[in-house]
Every structure is written in C-alpha cells, then in structure tokens.
Design a protein around this motif. Structure first.
Motif, PDB file in Angstrom:
ATOM      1  N   GLU A  30       0.839  -0.888  -0.127  1.00  0.00           N
ATOM      2  CA  GLU A  30       0.196  -0.505  -0.183  1.00  0.00           C
ATOM      3  C   GLU A  30       1.202   0.926  -0.018  1.00  0.00           C
ATOM      4  OE1 GLU A  30      -3.478  -2.091   2.487  1.00  0.00           O
ATOM      5  OE2 GLU A  30      -3.438   0.035   3.214  1.00  0.00           O
ATOM      6  N   PHE A  33       2.301   1.532  -3.578  1.00  0.00           N
ATOM      7  CA  PHE A  33       1.349   2.065  -4.450  1.00  0.00           C
ATOM      8  C   PHE A  33       1.288   4.111  -4.371  1.00  0.00           C
ATOM      9  CE2 PHE A  33      -0.406  -2.970  -4.757  1.00  0.00           C
ATOM     10  CZ  PHE A  33       0.793  -3.119  -5.894  1.00  0.00           C
ATOM     11  N   THR A  34       1.077   3.834  -3.301  1.00  0.00           N
ATOM     12  CA  THR A  34       0.439   5.135  -2.827  1.00  0.00           C
ATOM     13  C   THR A  34       1.862   5.785  -3.095  1.00  0.00           C
ATOM     14  OG1 THR A  34      -0.436   4.724  -1.059  1.00  0.00           O
ATOM     15  CG2 THR A  34       0.295   7.128  -0.781  1.00  0.00           C
ATOM     16  N   HIS A  38       2.849   1.835  -9.477  1.00  0.00           N
ATOM     17  CA  HIS A  38       1.739   0.947  -9.465  1.00  0.00           C
ATOM     18  C   HIS A  38       2.745  -0.695 -10.875  1.00  0.00           C
ATOM     19  CE1 HIS A  38      -1.317   3.233  -8.316  1.00  0.00           C
ATOM     20  NE2 HIS A  38      -1.333   2.441  -7.779  1.00  0.00           N
ATOM     21  N   GLU A  39       3.533   0.019 -11.453  1.00  0.00           N
ATOM     22  CA  GLU A  39       3.873  -0.830 -12.377  1.00  0.00           C
ATOM     23  C   GLU A  39       5.329  -1.709 -11.597  1.00  0.00           C
ATOM     24  OE1 GLU A  39       4.148  -0.779 -15.806  1.00  0.00           O
ATOM     25  OE2 GLU A  39       2.846   0.809 -15.471  1.00  0.00           O
ATOM     26  N   VAL A  43       7.304  -1.402  -8.077  1.00  0.00           N
ATOM     27  CA  VAL A  43       6.575  -2.140  -6.926  1.00  0.00           C
ATOM     28  C   VAL A  43       7.711  -3.009  -6.070  1.00  0.00           C
ATOM     29  CG1 VAL A  43       5.734  -4.327  -5.942  1.00  0.00           C
ATOM     30  CG2 VAL A  43       4.110  -2.426  -7.941  1.00  0.00           C
TER      31      VAL A  43
END
Length: 74
Positions: A30, A33-34, A38-39, A43
């Motif tokens: 989380e 992602f924030t 999102h790739e 990550v």
C-alpha cells in the motif's frame, strides 16, 4: 458484505489467517503504491528499498514478485 444471497465474504476465500509476513507485505505494498507507483519495476524497487524481502529473505525480483502474488492468489 451484503445480505443479498449469494454473497461472498472475502474472508471465506482464505485458507488461513494472514501471517505476519503477509500483513507486512500488504502494508508495504500500500505504501509503495501510494508513493512509488504501480508499475512492476516500481513495486520491486519500493519493496527492496524498504527492506521488505521475500519470505526466505532474498531481495525481490520481478519473477519472485509474480510468483509470490500467484501463490497468495492476488
């Protein structure tokens, strides 16, 4: 959860309670992602930068991340 039949409570699809490792991975994802993106490369880099490694302690790779998400059913 809805009262309308049929329904699925997300917890009904689990085979076990999340482990401490799984909780830590979810919370860190989380955060990544924030703040990172999102790739897949974002990550993997974000997890390794936060020193949240695989269950066996190895740094994440794109392959190991994909395999873990498959194992977890994500």
């Amino acid at each position: 959860m809805t009262d309308t039949w049929p329904y699925l409570d997300v917890h009904q699809s689990r085979t076990h309670e999340p482990t401490p490792y799984e909780y830590k991975l979810a919370a860190t994802l989380e955060e990544v992602f924030t703040h990172e993106g999102h790739e897949l490369t974002d990550v993997v880099r974000g997890l390794n930068a936060r020193k949240v490694h695989t269950a066996d302690g190895a740094p994440w790779t794109e392959e190991s991340f994909r395999a873990e998400m498959n194992r977890l059913g994500a």
